[in-house]
Write an enzyme that holds these catalytic residues in place. Sequence first.
Site: not given
Length: 228
Positions: A18, A20, A183
């Site tokens: 990922d 961001d 995240d």
Amino acid sequence: MQLTELYSAGLPRLVLFDLDGTLLDSVPDLALAIDRMLAALELPPAGQSQVRNWVGNGAQALVKRALAHSPAAVDGTDTDQFDRAFALFLHHYGLCCAEQSTLYPGAEALLSFLQAKQVLLGLVTNKPIGFTEQLLDEYNLRRFFTLVLGGDTLAEKKPHPMPLLHAMEKLSIAPEHTLMVGDSRSDIRAAQAAGCKVAAVTYGYNHGEPVDSYQPDIIIDNLIELIR
């Protein structure tokens, strides 16, 4: 827990990241663009702490959450207001997306290590592909990735497994040899649905919820923990 404890061959053959909240702390610039959008609509600013809880499901979801949060906004079903707000956000974020964002500790070291070990690397983000490519160039990350998928590349985005399944198919790597690193619950759910293992960082954007609630295979405080 290190990767060598999860994979019989020592390392996965493919690692999907990922962006961001995982590799890049992009909230400062996202918040700046959101607040400039709100100002143009004559609405009060949101601020970084609020925007941090809104990130993770793509740009449209971020703008919708910003509008819904403002008591002065028109009803959330107002298409005209959303269209204007989204256009404003895209404009402002395009101008500031690399002003204050920073790579997280361990990000570049992990990418360099995996590349040196000939592990294939892919980027699977819900961020629009145009901004994704701009940030990869700004932070000199494009050199690491064989495949880059944005939130608008395919018909579905995370938490749907389609982007992960597409990446594995394109690179001819089976789920059992693939790791997703993210995240948020979107990353974890997408990986679980796609049949691959998932490592979750504790420092990212998960809407204020602890990532261990979604039972990832690995939980880490720093990306470098995957190899040290």
